[in-house]
Design an enzyme around this catalytic site. Structure first.
Site, short mmCIF file in Angstrom:
data_model
loop_
_atom_site.label_atom_id
_atom_site.label_comp_id
_atom_site.label_asym_id
_atom_site.label_seq_id
_atom_site.Cartn_x
_atom_site.Cartn_y
_atom_site.Cartn_z
N PRO A 11 0.85 -1.19 0.00
CA PRO A 11 0.00 0.00 0.00
C PRO A 11 0.89 1.25 0.00
O PRO A 11 1.82 1.35 0.80
CB PRO A 11 -0.76 -0.11 1.32
N CYS A 95 2.10 3.18 9.79
CA CYS A 95 2.33 4.53 9.24
C CYS A 95 3.02 5.42 10.27
O CYS A 95 2.53 5.57 11.39
CB CYS A 95 1.00 5.15 8.82
N GLY A 196 10.23 -4.57 2.77
CA GLY A 196 11.30 -3.63 3.10
C GLY A 196 12.52 -3.76 2.22
O GLY A 196 13.21 -4.77 2.24
N ARG A 220 8.25 0.87 -2.78
CA ARG A 220 8.87 1.98 -3.50
C ARG A 220 9.48 1.59 -4.84
O ARG A 220 9.45 2.38 -5.78
CB ARG A 220 9.93 2.66 -2.61
C1 FMN Z 1 4.95 7.21 -0.59
C2 FMN Z 1 4.70 6.09 0.39
C3 FMN Z 1 3.41 5.86 0.82
C4 FMN Z 1 3.14 4.81 1.71
N1 FMN Z 1 1.85 4.59 2.10
C5 FMN Z 1 1.57 3.53 2.90
C6 FMN Z 1 0.22 3.21 3.26
O1 FMN Z 1 -0.73 3.87 2.85
N2 FMN Z 1 0.03 2.14 4.08
C7 FMN Z 1 1.07 1.37 4.55
O2 FMN Z 1 0.84 0.40 5.28
N3 FMN Z 1 2.34 1.64 4.22
C8 FMN Z 1 2.61 2.68 3.40
N4 FMN Z 1 3.90 2.91 3.03
C9 FMN Z 1 4.95 1.96 3.42
C10 FMN Z 1 5.12 0.88 2.36
O3 FMN Z 1 3.94 0.12 2.20
C11 FMN Z 1 6.26 -0.09 2.71
O4 FMN Z 1 5.99 -0.74 3.94
C12 FMN Z 1 7.60 0.62 2.85
O5 FMN Z 1 7.78 1.57 1.81
C13 FMN Z 1 8.77 -0.39 2.82
O6 FMN Z 1 8.73 -1.19 1.65
P1 FMN Z 1 9.60 -0.83 0.33
O7 FMN Z 1 11.04 -0.74 0.76
O8 FMN Z 1 9.34 -1.97 -0.61
O9 FMN Z 1 9.10 0.48 -0.18
C14 FMN Z 1 4.19 3.97 2.18
C15 FMN Z 1 5.49 4.24 1.74
C16 FMN Z 1 5.76 5.27 0.86
C17 FMN Z 1 7.17 5.49 0.39
#
Ligand code: FMN
Length: 330
Positions: A11, A95, A196, A220
């Site tokens: 998300p 969050c 992550g 991301r």
């Molecule tokens: C722009 C942005 C918006 C995000 N919005 C949410 C969200 O609405 N709900 C949530 O659980 N995590 C949110 N996250 C966290 C991501 O879901 C994820 O847990 C975090 O980015 C780590 O994973 P990644 O390294 O693959 O990005 C958000 C992250 C980013 C960068």
């Protein structure tokens, strides 16, 4: 649902709307989520909030993610969300944003596991659907409590727990500590979803090997690159072989090798956004996407600047075709 190898789109507030998710599904994502949705907004009947639950026909399995700090509101919001027939309901306990944690939402609940448990129990009792929860490693390193949180959530009837292994105090800084995911997966009987810092197939393989999780969640790295799921899906197939071939997998869309192919996908994306949100809002909200699609190529800075001043679909399409002509002419 979380007992087969799968790649899930995380998300992402402001990004994971139906058009973007649809593209990710086309390229091979197995699961996705809406962005976080306020339970209080939903029960107040706020239209803009309700629209965040939209799921397009043709999407794969989508979970609706809710946040809030009052168990009765979360239960009512889950009942409202269930009417949209999502594949599951996810609860946001991760969050880090001040506005959210100040009211004890999101990662604010990592400071109050009793309340976290009451919220989870309220939601699992309110709906028949699978309920998942997304947590962090703790509020701070000193108060690390993801194992305890995972146990409580499991006892409350949650079907799977996603761990983004950073503390709230880190926001998105530092590295995600995959050791935490390994420990949680060893501790819980329900599936743990690994999240992550997965940037591509290499990290996907590494996190699966390290943690033993079947479902991995990518955030991301997919922004501006919905086609990444093509590579991730292939890697999953390489890792699991026949399990995946016999699973509910269909063929993913081709990976775009050239900038020109990527721009075609981007154009499709813009058109879907315009159809969905209306031109004015869609073009404005697309501004944050442009830089991701035309990056890493020479001479694109000016086009990016022009794109982010566009107000109509026609202007956007005209610039995209100029970019294509320029690269094809080279
Ligand atoms: C722009 C942005 C918006 C995000 N919005 C949410 C969200 O609405 N709900 C949530 O659980 N995590 C949110 N996250 C966290 C991501 O879901 C994820 O847990 C975090 O980015 C780590 O994973 P990644 O390294 O693959 O990005 C958000 C992250 C980013 C960068």
């Amino acid at each position: 649902m979380f007992d087969k190898p799968a790649v899930m789109l995380a998300p992402l507030a402001g990004y994971t709307d139906p058009p973007f998710r649809l593209l990710c599904f086309e390229f091979g994502a197995d699961l996705a989520e809406t962005e976080m949705i306020s339970s209080e907004g939903l029960i107040r009947g706020c239209e803009r909030t309700a629209a965040m639950m939209d799921i397009f026909e043709g999407e794969g399995r989508v979970g609706i993610q809710l946040f809030g700090s009052r168990p009765p509101s979360m239960a009512s919001a889950a009942e409202i969300a269930a009417k949209k027939r999502p594949a599951f309901i996810d609860i946001n306990f991760g969050c880090p944003v001040k506005k959210v944690v100040r009211k004890n939402g999101g990662a604010g609940l990592m400071r109050d596991l009793d309340l976290m448990g009451r919220i989870a129990r309220a939601v699992t009792s309110a709906v028949e659907l699978p309920v998942t929860a997304k947590i962090r490693s703790g509020w701070t390193r000193e108060s690390e409590n993801y194992i305890e949180a995972g146990r409580i959530l499991q006892d409350c009837g949650v079907s799977a727990v996603t761990l983004h292994p950073r503390y709230r105090s880190q926001f998105f800084r530092g590295e995600a500590n995959w050791n935490h995911i390994t420990s949680l997966n060893a501790e819980l009987e329900i599936p743990v979803i690994a999240n992550g810092d997965i940037a591509g197939p290499a990290e996907l393989r590494e996190i699966i090997n390290k943690t033993g999780c079947l479902t991995v969640m990518v955030g991301r790295a997919a922004i501006g690159r919905p086609w990444l799921f093509n590579k991730l899906r292939r890697e999953i197939r390489r890792i699991y072989g026949s399990i995946v071939e016999n699973g509910d997998y269909e063929k993913e869309a081709e990976y775009p090798d050239s900038l020109s192919d990527k721009l075609k996908i981007f154009e499709k994306f813009v058109r879907m956004e315009v159809d969905y949100k209306g031109e004015q809002r869609a073009i404005l909200e697309m501004r944050k996407h442009y830089r991701w699609y035309i990056r890493g190529y020479r001479g694109m800075k000016e086009y990016r600047a022009r794109l982010s001043r566009c107000e109509t679909l026609e202007e956007v399409l005209s610039i995209l075709s100029q970019v294509r002509e320029e690269i094809e002419g080279n």
